[in-house]
Motif scaffolding. Sequence first.
Motif, mmCIF file in Angstrom:
data_model
loop_
_atom_site.group_PDB
_atom_site.id
_atom_site.type_symbol
_atom_site.label_atom_id
_atom_site.label_comp_id
_atom_site.label_asym_id
_atom_site.label_seq_id
_atom_site.Cartn_x
_atom_site.Cartn_y
_atom_site.Cartn_z
ATOM 1 N N LEU A 5 -65.142 38.024 -37.582
ATOM 2 C CA LEU A 5 -64.451 38.757 -38.649
ATOM 3 C C LEU A 5 -63.535 37.792 -39.388
ATOM 4 O O LEU A 5 -62.700 37.125 -38.778
ATOM 5 N N ASP A 6 -63.720 37.710 -40.710
ATOM 6 C CA ASP A 6 -62.941 36.783 -41.521
ATOM 7 C C ASP A 6 -61.546 37.350 -41.796
ATOM 8 O O ASP A 6 -61.401 38.506 -42.188
ATOM 9 N N PHE A 7 -60.533 36.515 -41.598
ATOM 10 C CA PHE A 7 -59.145 36.965 -41.762
ATOM 11 C C PHE A 7 -58.846 37.367 -43.203
ATOM 12 O O PHE A 7 -58.208 38.391 -43.468
ATOM 13 N N GLU A 8 -59.295 36.560 -44.171
ATOM 14 C CA GLU A 8 -59.021 36.863 -45.580
ATOM 15 C C GLU A 8 -59.681 38.180 -45.994
ATOM 16 O O GLU A 8 -59.100 38.980 -46.715
ATOM 17 N N LEU A 119 -55.325 43.957 -37.993
ATOM 18 C CA LEU A 119 -55.329 42.787 -37.121
ATOM 19 C C LEU A 119 -55.333 43.200 -35.653
ATOM 20 O O LEU A 119 -56.008 42.579 -34.819
ATOM 21 N N ASP A 120 -54.564 44.242 -35.323
ATOM 22 C CA ASP A 120 -54.575 44.742 -33.945
ATOM 23 C C ASP A 120 -55.968 45.242 -33.560
ATOM 24 O O ASP A 120 -56.411 45.066 -32.414
ATOM 25 N N TYR A 121 -56.618 45.880 -34.517
ATOM 26 C CA TYR A 121 -57.962 46.396 -34.257
ATOM 27 C C TYR A 121 -58.937 45.268 -33.925
ATOM 28 O O TYR A 121 -59.701 45.328 -32.961
ATOM 29 N N VAL A 122 -58.889 44.205 -34.746
ATOM 30 C CA VAL A 122 -59.761 43.056 -34.499
ATOM 31 C C VAL A 122 -59.421 42.411 -33.157
ATOM 32 O O VAL A 122 -60.302 42.020 -32.379
ATOM 33 N N LEU A 123 -58.110 42.271 -32.881
ATOM 34 C CA LEU A 123 -57.686 41.669 -31.616
ATOM 35 C C LEU A 123 -58.139 42.521 -30.430
ATOM 36 O O LEU A 123 -58.537 41.995 -29.379
ATOM 37 N N GLU A 124 -58.092 43.846 -30.595
ATOM 38 C CA GLU A 124 -58.517 44.749 -29.513
ATOM 39 C C GLU A 124 -59.991 44.541 -29.191
ATOM 40 O O GLU A 124 -60.396 44.527 -28.022
ATOM 41 N N VAL A 125 -60.817 44.365 -30.233
ATOM 42 C CA VAL A 125 -62.240 44.116 -30.009
ATOM 43 C C VAL A 125 -62.434 42.864 -29.174
ATOM 44 O O VAL A 125 -63.211 42.817 -28.206
ATOM 45 N N ARG A 126 -61.701 41.813 -29.543
ATOM 46 C CA ARG A 126 -61.843 40.543 -28.811
ATOM 47 C C ARG A 126 -61.358 40.664 -27.365
ATOM 48 O O ARG A 126 -61.982 40.134 -26.432
ATOM 49 N N GLU A 127 -60.235 41.320 -27.134
ATOM 50 C CA GLU A 127 -59.704 41.438 -25.777
ATOM 51 C C GLU A 127 -60.635 42.254 -24.882
ATOM 52 O O GLU A 127 -60.845 41.917 -23.709
ATOM 53 N N ARG A 128 -61.209 43.354 -25.437
ATOM 54 C CA ARG A 128 -62.098 44.159 -24.619
ATOM 55 C C ARG A 128 -63.386 43.414 -24.298
ATOM 56 O O ARG A 128 -63.946 43.548 -23.209
ATOM 57 N N MET A 129 -63.858 42.629 -25.243
ATOM 58 C CA MET A 129 -65.034 41.824 -24.961
ATOM 59 C C MET A 129 -64.719 40.741 -23.931
ATOM 60 O O MET A 129 -65.562 40.370 -23.109
ATOM 61 N N GLN A 177 -49.337 34.689 -35.644
ATOM 62 C CA GLN A 177 -48.751 34.014 -36.805
ATOM 63 C C GLN A 177 -49.045 34.788 -38.094
ATOM 64 O O GLN A 177 -48.196 34.887 -38.981
ATOM 65 N N ARG A 178 -50.234 35.351 -38.175
ATOM 66 C CA ARG A 178 -50.588 36.109 -39.375
ATOM 67 C C ARG A 178 -49.834 37.430 -39.438
ATOM 68 O O ARG A 178 -49.508 37.911 -40.527
ATOM 69 N N HIS A 179 -49.576 38.025 -38.287
ATOM 70 C CA HIS A 179 -48.718 39.208 -38.251
ATOM 71 C C HIS A 179 -47.367 38.898 -38.867
ATOM 72 O O HIS A 179 -46.815 39.677 -39.665
ATOM 73 N N ALA A 180 -46.825 37.736 -38.507
ATOM 74 C CA ALA A 180 -45.527 37.348 -39.059
ATOM 75 C C ALA A 180 -45.624 37.056 -40.550
ATOM 76 O O ALA A 180 -44.709 37.360 -41.320
ATOM 77 N N ALA A 181 -46.767 36.479 -40.967
ATOM 78 C CA ALA A 181 -46.929 36.151 -42.387
ATOM 79 C C ALA A 181 -47.022 37.404 -43.239
ATOM 80 O O ALA A 181 -46.555 37.429 -44.379
#
Length: 670
Positions: A5-8, A119-129, A177-181
Amino acid sequence: MTVKLDFEECLKDSPRFRAEIEVVQNDVSELETRLEKVRVPTYPVIDTTQKSVKTKLHTFVKEDVRHFKDVRKEFERRSECLEGAQAKNAQAPRGKTHEVEEASNALLNARRMFRSEALDYVLEVRERMLSLMDAQAQFFQYGQQSLSELDVYRQKLSDEYTQFVLNSAREKRDMEQRHAAIKKKVIFSLNSLDPNGIAMEGYLYKRASNAFKTWSRRWFSIQKNQLVYQKKFKQPTVVVEDLRLCTVKPSAENERRFCFEVVSPSKSCLLQADSERQQQAWISAVQNSIASAFQERREDTHSPRQRCSSVSMSSLGSEGRGSGTEQEDSSCKALEEVQAIPGNRQCCDCGEADPEWASINLGITLCIVCSGIHRSLGVHFSKVRSLTLDSWEPELIKLMCELGNTVINRIYEARIDEITIKKPQSSSPRGDKESWIKSKYVEKKFIHKLPETGRNTLLRRSSARRNRATTADRSGPKPPLKPKPNHRDEEEDLSALHPGALLYRAAALQNFPVMADALAHGANVNWVNTAEESSTPLIQAVSANALAACEFLLQNGANVNQADSNGRGPLHHGTILGHTGLVCLFLKRGADYNAKDKNQKDPITIAVDNANADIVTLLRIAKMNKEMREMDEAFGHTGDDTYQDIFRDFSHMASNNPEKLKRRSADPRF
């Protein structure tokens, strides 16, 4: 399953990001279904590991996937909140500052919350995988103790797992870092100079062209010299085929803020950005794309006439013909017939050979550089159309053939020998051409000036000579008008009339050079002759059954619904006189078929009384089509374009075989 998943794209919430999220969600659902069917086989050598592996898989299916679904629901909820905040921000009235500020703050907060949740959603996908990978790794690690032949594979899997953990940790750090940005700045959903040729893209509100004037949020982009928009995952819809034919400008004529308008020769598209900065960015992007399109125009390998020949030859062996071939044939016919008029083989303003553009309200041909300058003047001065790219209606071709560069230059360059300004050549700089064109058509420096006497004269046919006797001669004498059939045997000299009256009389006599001259001298195209039932030049052209003259007046701004003192507009008069071709033309130009005259009769009633089946058919089809389109657009449908074929056939008959339209029905009831 690969998660990429692309950040931009996530920050822009583009259709591409939504499509990628949809793929991930489908993959997770499929994985959940498969894991529920997994049964770990029982072997003595791995009996000690079975319980641990089943526990891990059970935890993943019952807890991790369920938590993932909860996060997904929260993501969708935040998405709906963002759309609601965007709608409220767009609807905030321009004059209510407190509502604007409140809507802007609400939109800012909603956008930040949505992006954080995305961003949390994308991170959740990665953590569950990662949790699933951990369960798989443990399974194979336990199995390796009993199955030594899998040692190489286990080592490879262990390395991949280690690398995955490192990548996940790195991406998790980047996410933080992107959360902070996100909290520090607002990122616009815009691109510039994309490698794929996308000059600009992002969400805009688009006002519908239907009667409801509804606003819809769509993903717009500028690519390949076109302006397109996309609705969710559907195929893009082209708004503007060729940006070289367009202009863009801010719009402050409606209540909404941050609006701008993209205007082409055939239509206008009203758009709304989320902020003033976005509005300016889009306007600049469209302007830059228009300039780039002119600069990067590639020379065609064949001349326009060769292209026309190839189109004609290719169509000889085909029994049917598609819309694309019809448009090419129309363009070829326009190019051949218009360039055959004296003076049209060179650009009207700079003399460049074989011009492929035209100004349809002036009746002249132009090169591509001069056509761009004409377009920048605005449609109230010049309406530009391509002789090779656009489709041409037969009445437009007929109009262009009535005028031409030689006729128009006699009017707009009448005093060229008296002034020191030099006419530009084809090799002259663009700045010189632009200065010349503005002086010629906007400031009108080179036309003959009219005296101030006789400007308020009322036109009466019976007193035309008395008017001429009391009015001073004009410095630039008009060519004598051709006599109207069965009206008088002698030629009329109406040089003493003021421009409005001159246009009125010339329209009745179908004298195009005099009509163009009157407009050049400031004639009001909707001038009213109070001495003749408040008739207008357009109604005079209808009385003479002058199809091309009516088209000329309409292209120069004539009001197709302006009525006389009897409440009858051009459509009423065309219906009463049985001029089917004119009725077809007026309906295409937006005439009101429901308007009633002083006798409370609308055009349909008049056509039925006159037993004119063709006109009744046209009026009823136009009325039914409008009702169907309004209904279809309200429900999101595109409507039926079959009626266009019928109108096209009538237009061709009116221009090429008018005798076929001279018929009446024997049954007035139809």
